[in-house]
Enzyme design. Structure first.
Site, PDB file in Angstrom:
ATOM      1  N   LYS A 130       0.844  -1.179   0.000  1.00 33.97           N
ATOM      2  CA  LYS A 130       0.000   0.000   0.000  1.00 33.97           C
ATOM      3  C   LYS A 130       0.892   1.246   0.000  1.00 33.97           C
ATOM      4  O   LYS A 130       2.048   1.170   0.418  1.00 33.97           O
ATOM      5  CB  LYS A 130      -0.961  -0.021   1.199  1.00 33.97           C
ATOM      6  CG  LYS A 130      -0.272  -0.002   2.591  1.00 33.97           C
ATOM      7  CD  LYS A 130       0.054   1.391   3.048  1.00 33.97           C
ATOM      8  CE  LYS A 130       1.292   1.413   3.885  1.00 33.97           C
ATOM      9  NZ  LYS A 130       2.000   2.687   3.803  1.00 33.97           N
ATOM     10  N   TYR A 215      -3.358   4.418   6.708  1.00 32.98           N
ATOM     11  CA  TYR A 215      -3.724   3.538   7.827  1.00 32.98           C
ATOM     12  C   TYR A 215      -4.894   4.137   8.602  1.00 32.98           C
ATOM     13  O   TYR A 215      -5.837   3.430   8.973  1.00 32.98           O
ATOM     14  CB  TYR A 215      -2.534   3.353   8.771  1.00 32.98           C
ATOM     15  CG  TYR A 215      -1.461   2.432   8.263  1.00 32.98           C
ATOM     16  CD1 TYR A 215      -1.561   1.050   8.423  1.00 32.98           C
ATOM     17  CD2 TYR A 215      -0.315   2.941   7.643  1.00 32.98           C
ATOM     18  CE1 TYR A 215      -0.562   0.205   7.968  1.00 32.98           C
ATOM     19  CE2 TYR A 215       0.678   2.106   7.191  1.00 32.98           C
ATOM     20  CZ  TYR A 215       0.556   0.737   7.352  1.00 32.98           C
ATOM     21  OH  TYR A 215       1.545  -0.103   6.896  1.00 32.98           O
TER      22      TYR A 215
END
Length: 364
Positions: A130, A215
């Site tokens: 990511k 996140y």
């Protein structure tokens, strides 16, 4: 004629002996898929490769590096042959490597798009770090390439496999504390070396938001179980030289269709932001630290509701989950669409920073 009773005793005894004998046989080792690591930076070196040694369904089968010295180092450390070490020039030859089932892209963000598509064309399943890419459009192209090649595409959202985060999701879905009303999520740190690739927009796509802000964004999405429909954001920059190309600190607010809200922060300017708090109808719960490779701690407003789990290796959990999905021929989550949804929200955040007003989040 043979007496029945001794014959029955003999048959039963033989049957029991057979079952006992089989019970003593060691269980067959579970099938392991071969993984190729593309990019041998600190994440591959310190987390991913050591985790592969502990996996039940995954094993290191090849590496791809642009640094010959690293190739030698990894061959010696992991017992790889010369044929198992690829360069970026020979990357496409992975199509001929029958020992490689999965290609794990561990490169700077801007390179994810190219190498995911090339891995898919080589007929390999793809696992991507990511953020999935630098733009939502790149995400769509990566998803399309994997669908065309009939291979799985997974995104490395390791927190979704960590027990504390999974329990927090359960609290929300089962409304243990009632319906979720608000989430506060923060993740950031003080970044060092001013020459690193994370501070270059062409490689990273952005700063703290693209690196660790996702996140906090992810947490809000899986804790509410919803997609944000509108976002307002504000950027603060204290060092315009170091952060000339990328964002330093961004705060943003999200509105969800249910009426739930979220308040988030990400930064490259200071340490200590590593948590989330969920406020629900009948109580609160949260984590802090929340997003690191280890050290997760949970808490709840009700002492009768425990929120503590043993430490786990997040990389083992996510890689084995991806391998198992492939072996069982079942869809994997988080998939490429999950990565796309994050980028759609990220783009709305950057758009709001630029416009100074609330912006709608584009639909998938």
């Amino acid at each position: 004629p043979m007496n029945r009773r001794p014959f029955i005793k003999l048959a039963v005894g033989a049957s029991i002996a057979s079952v006992y004998s089989k019970a003593q046989e060691p269980a067959a080792a579970p099938k392991k898929l071969g993984w190729a690591l593309v990019g041998l930076g600190s994440l591959s070196k310190n987390q991913i490769a050591p985790a592969l040694l502990k996996c039940e369904r995954s094993k290191l089968a090849a590496v791809v590096t642009g640094t010959p010295a690293k190739g030698v180092e990894w061959r010696e450390k992991y017992g790889l042959t010369e044929k198992q070490v690829y360069s970026y020039e020979t990357f496409d030859k992975l199509i001929e490597d029958k020992d490689v089932d999965v290609v794990y892209i561990v490169l700077p963000n801007s390179m994810h798009h190219e190498y995911v598509i090339r891995a898919a064309k080589a007929g390999k399943h793809v696992f991507c770090e990511k953020p999935m890419a630098n733009t939502a459009q790149e995400c769509r192209e990566m998803i399309a390439a994997c669908e065309k090649a009939k291979v799985q595409l997974g995104v490395a959202y390791r927190c979704q496999f960590e027990p504390h985060h999974q329990e927090a999701i359960r609290f929300s879905r089962e409304k243990v504390f009632g319906a979720v009303k608000h989430v506060n999520a923060e993740f950031g740190f003080k970044i060092g070396d001013p020459k690193q690739w994370r501070l270059r927009k062409d490689l990273a796509g952005g700063g703290g938001l693209m690196d660790v802000g996702v996140y906090a964004l992810q947490a809000c999405r899986y804790l509410t179980g919803e997609e944000p429909i509108e976002i307002s954001a504000l950027e603060t920059k204290t060092d315009p030289v170091k952060f000339a190309e990328v964002d330093e600190t961004i705060t943003w607010q999200m509105k969800f269709a249910s009426g739930a809200t979220a308040n988030c922060l990400t930064t490259y300017n200071f340490n200590g932001a590593n948590n989330f708090t969920v406020t629900a109808e009948k109580g609160r719960f949260g984590m802090g630290p929340a997003y690191g490779y280890s050290g997760q701690k949970g808490w709840t407003s009700d002492p009768k509701v425990p929120f503590e789990f043993p430490a786990t290796d997040h990389f083992v959990l996510e890689m084995d989950a991806f391998s198992k999905a492939i072996i069982d021929n079942k869809p994997f989550a988080p998939s490429g669409e999950e990565g796309l949804r994050d980028l759609l929200a990220v783009e709305a955040i950057y758009k709001s920073v630029k416009s100074g007003k609330a912006e709608k989040v584009e639909a998938v």
